[in-house]
Design a protein around this motif. Structure first.
Motif, PDB file in Angstrom:
ATOM      1  N   LEU A  16      10.676  11.806  28.301  1.00 42.99           N
ATOM      2  CA  LEU A  16       9.596  10.830  28.097  1.00 42.99           C
ATOM      3  C   LEU A  16       8.273  11.354  28.651  1.00 42.99           C
ATOM      4  O   LEU A  16       7.207  11.135  28.060  1.00 42.99           O
ATOM      5  N   THR A  17       8.354  12.073  29.755  1.00 41.03           N
ATOM      6  CA  THR A  17       7.129  12.606  30.359  1.00 41.03           C
ATOM      7  C   THR A  17       6.506  13.667  29.443  1.00 41.03           C
ATOM      8  O   THR A  17       5.296  13.641  29.181  1.00 41.03           O
ATOM      9  N   VAL A  18       7.348  14.581  28.961  1.00 41.60           N
ATOM     10  CA  VAL A  18       6.816  15.632  28.085  1.00 41.60           C
ATOM     11  C   VAL A  18       6.330  15.020  26.765  1.00 41.60           C
ATOM     12  O   VAL A  18       5.304  15.420  26.209  1.00 41.60           O
ATOM     13  N   ARG A  19       7.051  14.009  26.300  1.00 37.22           N
ATOM     14  CA  ARG A  19       6.634  13.364  25.051  1.00 37.22           C
ATOM     15  C   ARG A  19       5.249  12.739  25.212  1.00 37.22           C
ATOM     16  O   ARG A  19       4.420  12.789  24.299  1.00 37.22           O
ATOM     17  N   ALA A  20       4.983  12.190  26.373  1.00 32.56           N
ATOM     18  CA  ALA A  20       3.667  11.597  26.619  1.00 32.56           C
ATOM     19  C   ALA A  20       2.572  12.660  26.514  1.00 32.56           C
ATOM     20  O   ALA A  20       1.479  12.391  26.003  1.00 32.56           O
ATOM     21  N   ILE A  21       2.888  13.865  26.976  1.00 33.77           N
ATOM     22  CA  ILE A  21       1.898  14.949  26.885  1.00 33.77           C
ATOM     23  C   ILE A  21       1.673  15.319  25.423  1.00 33.77           C
ATOM     24  O   ILE A  21       0.542  15.444  24.952  1.00 33.77           O
ATOM     25  N   VAL A  22       2.779  15.464  24.693  1.00 35.94           N
ATOM     26  CA  VAL A  22       2.683  15.837  23.275  1.00 35.94           C
ATOM     27  C   VAL A  22       1.862  14.796  22.504  1.00 35.94           C
ATOM     28  O   VAL A  22       0.965  15.141  21.727  1.00 35.94           O
ATOM     29  N   GLU A  23       2.144  13.527  22.779  1.00 40.01           N
ATOM     30  CA  GLU A  23       1.442  12.476  22.036  1.00 40.01           C
ATOM     31  C   GLU A  23      -0.041  12.437  22.365  1.00 40.01           C
ATOM     32  O   GLU A  23      -0.876  12.212  21.491  1.00 40.01           O
TER      33      GLU A  23
END
Lengths: 118, 532
Positions: B47-54
């Motif tokens: 979820l943390t990395v996804r937040a960066i990607v988004e």
């Protein structure tokens, strides 16, 4: 928390004082990610209640549902405070329950300050 | 590179990191026993990395420092869970370096990993080894060692990932919880998967297959504290076994439930007080292949032993405090703050130098700090310091209150000299006041004081006199609070009058001041006050 909490086992009873719990909380909190210090809450009261630095900013109480723990911490600047607090809460509850066998009914985390590191 | 190309590249690499992490998310979840075995490390990191990607998806092209700041900020905002928070700090440390680096070469990468490691360690008071922290530190060490030979960035990343795998493998040697559970650290494993994804992206290669989940399961679950007595493991065979249905049935019986397998064989693990019921439930759906019931009481005993071990005989301090104190309550307060020896004494009851020397000698620490806490005792304390066989620091606290201020900053792990410096500074941080009863008629600084009346002093200057305790105490308080103060401490003495009226007045007139009342029990002074 005078007298402490009692665990009954088939080998006898074990009494764990609030001080002992506070020591565990202090150790655990110091290892929680984001925590760079404990805050001396309540001015002198908080500090006077502490036997040493480890228990500074920590108070332990009892309720019918279990132990209630309050911590006052200083967190590194630039961290997600909500997540840090949530982690402290679960880590402290877990470690106290694991090491004492007592039930923790509430852990209140107060972030008193953020430290801007070097 | 153009700004557009920079942004595209960062998007590509973070997407690759996310994809590889997602492939391994479940395995990492299953590894998670530390700090709390809640099985969500893989999910939190994802979820943390996804937040960066988004956040990068919606970002506009910009220079590299701006992109780096955006990534760090997205990691901070999107951080989930403990591992996510640590990762956000790692990202911040790395982004600070990469944003400013003239070009992204091996040296820049090594510096970025070092920055990441330093940032990660900075945010915790007591770093725990065998965790994500250890892994990021080893990644930085590896990169620094390799960077000297100026390898290409993809080559360097390959080596770094390899070292990361090795570091993760060694985490159980460093952290007992992992060893007991027979797992490696989940956060560290996640970090390596993120880096592996980035490495594949940099090299332009496809992502490697997800690592198989092996050798974990039941042992990991045992780390969880159970309220139930029997750990029950059942292997049941049959046809078209329904794991979900069995799980639903067993759920009522206890906790730490795990039902895994395929329709022909299920392994059941449950902590329960009623293993018979669990066996019955399993028998109803198939044939029992094996049953194992362990009384977890033994584990409880071990836990109690651990608990006792956690409280070893204390080592002697580097320095101890000998304090001269009057009043049972004050004695307790000093003791609770870590004073090793209390010598009874005060205004009219001065301990001798010999009393103080013997207290200094009796303290276990090799160095001692003496707090006389009364001006009449300072002299004897000074003599004692000269006579004692060990180094003594004299802190010229001339009141109980200032002694307390000094005591609060004492730390037994520091030398007497170090403590003394801080304690002396603390003396100056408080203003002190007293309310006492005049033992004779006297005129002090133009204030006529009648025998038997209350009179109040602030920093040794008389400020009020009268028959009413409340009025005199009130005047002392007003003088103490003339400067803005945060905390007012009241130490009540032997036979002190009730403080109700004073406290009410304080609440009305000084709502911002925190008032702390302690039972001091000192003679002669119905009330001692300090403000800071």
């Amino acid at each position: 928390m005078e007298g402490g909490s009692t665990l009954s086992t088939s080998l006898g009873r074990i009494t764990i004082t609030g001080d002992a719990v506070a020591q565990i909380v202090g150790h655990t909190a110091a290892q929680c990610y984001g925590v760079v210090g404990m805050a001396a809450r309540g001015g002198r009261v908080g500090r006077l209640l502490a036997r040493d630095r480890l228990k500074q900013g920590i108070s332990v109480g009892r309720s019918p549902e279990g132990l209630t723990i309050e911590l006052h911490v200083v967190v590194e600047y630039g961290l997600n405070l909500a997540e840090v607090a949530a982690t402290i809460r679960s880590q402290v509850a877990y470690e106290v329950e694991r090491l004492t066998g007592l039930t923790v009914s509430a852990v209140e985390v107060h972030i008193e300050d953020v430290r801007r590191g070097s | 590179m153009t700004e557009e190309a920079d942004l595209d590249r960062v998007r590509e690499l973070t997407a690759s990191a996310l994809a590889n992490l997602e492939q391994n998310r479940r395995r990492i979840d299953d590894l998670n026993v530390y700090p709390v075995p809640d099985g969500d490390t893989g999910t939190n990191l994802t979820l943390t990395v996804r937040a960066i990607v988004e956040s990068l998806e919606s970002a506009a092209a910009a220079d590299r420092p701006t992109i780096a700041r955006a990534v760090a900020r997205a990691a901070l905002m999107g951080a989930r869970g403990n591992s996510g928070v640590i990762f956000s700090q790692i990202v911040r440390g790395a982004a600070d370096v990469l944003g400013e680096a003239p070009s992204i070469d091996a040296a820049a990468l090594a510096a970025a990993l070092r920055g990441a490691s330093d940032a990660a360690y900075r945010a915790v008071r007591q770093p725990v080894e065998g965790t994500m922290l250890t892994v990021i530190r080893e990644l930085a060490e590896e990169a620094e060692e390799r960077a000297a030979a100026q390898p290409s960035v993809p080559d360097l990343l390959l080596d770094v990932v390899k070292r990361g795998e090795d570091a993760v493998r060694r985490t159980p040697e460093q952290l007992a919880v992992l060893r007991e559970a027979g797992v490696v650290d989940a956060g560290g494993a996640g970090l390596v998967e993120i880096l592996r994804g980035i490495a594949a992206g940099v090299a332009g290669e496809p992502l490697p297959e997800a690592q198989p989940a092996e050798g974990i399961g039941f042992d990991a679950i045992h780390q969880e504290l159970s309220r139930y007595r029997y750990c029950t493991v059942i292997l049941v065979e049959g046809e078209e076994l329904d794991a979900d249905a069995l799980e639903a049935q067993l759920e009522r019986l206890g906790d730490s439930l795990l039902v895994v397998g395929d329709p022909s064989a299920l392994k059941v693990h449950v902590h329960t007080d009623d293993p018979g019921a669990a066996i019955a439930a399993a028998t109803a759906v198939g044939v029992l292949e094996s049953v194992e019931i362990a009384n977890m009481h033994k584990q409880t005993v071990e836990r109690e032993e651990r608990l006792l071990e956690a409280v070893p005989d204390a080592e002697p301090n580097a320095s101890d405090v000998v304090a001269v104190v009057a009043g049972e309550g004050n004695r307790r307060i000093f003791e609770s703050l870590g004073a090793a020896r209390i010598v009874e004494g005060g205004q009219t009851m001065n301990p001798s130098a010999a009393d103080l020397v013997s207290a200094v000698e009796a303290a276990r620490a090799p160095e001692v700090i003496v707090l006389p806490n009364n001006e009449n005792v300072v002299l004897a304390a000074g003599q004692a310091a000269g006579l004692a066989s060990k180094p003594v620091e004299l802190i010229r606290a001339d009141t109980i209150q200032s002694g307390l201020a000094a005591m609060v900053v004492f730390d037994g792990s520091r030398s007497a000299a170090e403590n003394a410096a801080e304690m002396r500074a603390a003396l100056d941080s408080v203003a002190t006041g007293e309310v006492t009863i005049a033992s004779r008629d006297v005129e002090l600084d133009g204030l006529a004081i009648r025998k038997g009346n209350y009179f109040g002093l602030v920093d040794d200057n008389p400020v009020a006199e009268g028959e009413s305790f409340d009025e005199v105490a009130g005047a002392v308080v007003e003088r103490l609070l003339a400067e803005p103060r945060d905390v007012l401490t009241l130490l009540t003495g032997e036979g002190a009058p009730a403080l109700d009226a004073l406290l009410r007045r304080l609440e009305e007139d000084h709502p911002g001041v925190e008032v702390d009342v302690q039972e001091g029990g000192q003679p002669h002074y119905p009330l001692l006050l300090s403000a800071e």
